[in-house]
Scaffold this motif. Structure first.
Motif, short mmCIF file in Angstrom:
data_model
loop_
_atom_site.label_atom_id
_atom_site.label_comp_id
_atom_site.label_asym_id
_atom_site.label_seq_id
_atom_site.Cartn_x
_atom_site.Cartn_y
_atom_site.Cartn_z
N VAL A 1 33.78 46.39 -24.13
CA VAL A 1 32.73 45.73 -23.49
C VAL A 1 31.52 45.88 -23.83
O VAL A 1 31.86 47.43 -23.98
N ASP A 2 30.77 44.93 -24.26
CA ASP A 2 29.37 45.49 -24.31
C ASP A 2 28.85 46.18 -23.83
O ASP A 2 28.45 46.52 -22.32
N ARG B 1 17.88 41.66 -25.73
CA ARG B 1 19.53 41.36 -26.65
C ARG B 1 19.69 41.31 -28.03
O ARG B 1 19.41 40.67 -28.63
N GLU C 1 25.38 46.83 -22.17
CA GLU C 1 24.58 46.01 -21.10
C GLU C 1 26.26 45.53 -20.05
O GLU C 1 25.70 45.36 -18.71
N THR C 2 26.82 44.75 -20.26
CA THR C 2 27.10 44.31 -19.16
C THR C 2 28.02 44.94 -18.79
O THR C 2 28.76 44.90 -17.73
N ALA C 3 28.81 46.27 -19.58
CA ALA C 3 29.06 47.66 -18.38
C ALA C 3 28.37 47.69 -17.60
O ALA C 3 28.64 48.50 -16.85
N HIS C 4 26.98 48.13 -18.17
CA HIS C 4 26.00 48.80 -17.20
C HIS C 4 25.74 47.73 -15.37
O HIS C 4 26.07 48.28 -14.31
N LYS C 5 26.18 46.93 -16.53
CA LYS C 5 26.04 45.38 -14.81
C LYS C 5 26.93 45.60 -14.32
O LYS C 5 27.14 46.15 -12.81
N TRP C 6 28.52 45.72 -14.85
CA TRP C 6 29.89 45.87 -14.10
C TRP C 6 29.58 47.47 -13.17
O TRP C 6 30.17 47.46 -12.17
#
Length: 398
Positions: free
Chosen positions: A50-51, A133, A53-58
């Motif tokens: 998982v990149d 991004r 920024e996506t992990a941050h959103k999760w």
């Protein structure tokens, strides 16, 4: 011997039981906040697939879901960590830094996570997308993160509605709002004034953030001349709040890259009662790149946080505490992964501390870990309360 089961049935059933049992165990370890399982199993998988920024959103969604309240290791509180700062009682001195919950989506979920206080933002008056991004990079080998988000924000209107719903003046977990400026605003003090007007009635403290490296010209606002104008404007906004309401404290967040003369100027400003600064956050991310960095992402532009920032950050806490004579409360933020890391910043002069990058590498169970280990540090030194450790490195040794 004849079996009543069809061929392969027992093998398939055994596999299903094993998979089911393993999945149940994984879920149990995840949602009860097992420190080792998160650090050694969950996060490495996230980092691999998982990149950033996506992990941050999760992570924000997980906090928003309320599931952090079930992280049992985080929920334990210790009498040694109860402290009073800004005239308020904190059940523990561990908070989450701005940059995680930028838009105030998870205030209540974070409050229930075992933290002592929560900070949202940075929030800009108008919505803005921030930089293009990719804009967040993990430095896995160095336990660091470089970000160049550029104050991506849903804007003051949206976020203030969320803050209004979450704010309770008697909540046992304070929350603050970190204010930023829009990229194209010329008169920066106007944006901070707008931010103070949006949130002044709906938070426990406001942070003037003039130290992000990702908005052009922002760090120049840390100069004495600009800072006085900015703080005077924000202080006036706070003073206009209805006297019947509890007014938020005013904090200033500074960069770790300031030189000695710049720190002296800032110390003079924050100690001057005319500007009404109640505390400092030390620090934001750094634009420096330690020679020790080994990650392939080390040359990305943006602000560096995490373990590579720890030593520089603690040094700046030492300097500012000495310059202010310990008269201005400090929140230490930069490279905290353990109770020992937190303890070093507290002994250097921080009354409270904040996490963020540590969560990237160890997950939310780091909250309970830091609290437990911080108590162990206090007990080792014969201290009964964390307040006794604040600035201890500046006092003569017995």
């Amino acid at each position: 011997m004849y079996s009543k089961f069809p061929p392969g049935y027992i093998a398939r059933s055994t596999v299903k039981i094993l998979i089911g049992g393993t999945s149940f165990f994984a879920l149990l370890e995840t949602f009860t906040g097992n420190e080792k399982f998160h650090k050694e199993q969950i996060l490495p998988l996230v980092h691999r697939y998982v990149d950033a920024e996506t992990a941050h959103k999760w992570g924000v969604r997980l906090a928003k879901s309320g599931l952090l309240a079930y992280y049992s290791n985080n929920q334990k509180e210790y009498p040694e960590l109860k402290t009073n700062v800004f005239g308020r009682t904190f059940k523990n001195p561990i908070g989450i830094a701005a940059g995680f919950d930028k838009d105030g989506e998870a205030i209540d979920g974070l409050r229930a996570s075992g933290l002592g206080f929560v900070e949202i933002g940075s929030v800009t008056p108008l919505p803005q997308d921030g930089n293009q991004r990719p804009r967040v990079f993990r430095l896995l080998e160095d336990k660091g993160v470089i970000n160049r988000y550029g104050f991506n924000s849903a804007g003051g209107g949206v976020v203030s509605d969320r803050a209004k719903q979450a704010y309770r003046h008697d909540a046992d977990v304070m929350f603050g709002v970190n204010l930023g400026k829009n990229k194209n605003t010329v008169k920066a003090e106007l944006d901070y004034e707008i931010g103070a007007n949006y949130f002044g009635n709906f938070c426990d403290y406001l942070v003037v953030n003039v130290s992000s490296p990702n908005t052009p010209g922002l760090r120049s606002l840390q100069s004495k001349e600009h800072l006085i104008k900015l703080l005077t404007t924000v202080r006036a906004s706070i003073d206009r709040i209805d006297p019947a309401r509890t007014k938020p404290k005013l904090l200033l967040k500074i960069a770790p890259d300031l030189n000695d003369d710049e720190l002296k100027d800032i110390a003079k400003v924050v100690m001057d009662k005319r500007y009404g600064v109640d505390g400092l956050i030390i620090s934001n991310t750094t634009i420096s790149r330690p020679a020790s960095l080994t990650s392939a992402n080390k040359s990305e532009s943006g602000g560096l946080s995490g373990a590579p920032l720890k030593q520089l950050n603690t040094q700046k806490i030492h300097q500012v505490y000495k310059l202010t004579g310990g008269q201005v409360p400090i929140i230490g933020c930069g490279g905290i992964f353990s109770g020992t890391d937190a303890y070093e910043k507290i002994r250097a002069g921080a009354s409270l501390v904040q996490l963020y990058t540590g969560i990237v590498y160890e997950g939310f169970p780091i909250i309970g870990k830091v609290k437990r280990e911080l108590v162990e540090c206090l007990q080792k030194d014969g201290l009964t309360n964390v307040s006794e450790a604040v600035g201890a490195d500046h006092r003569p040794k017995k």
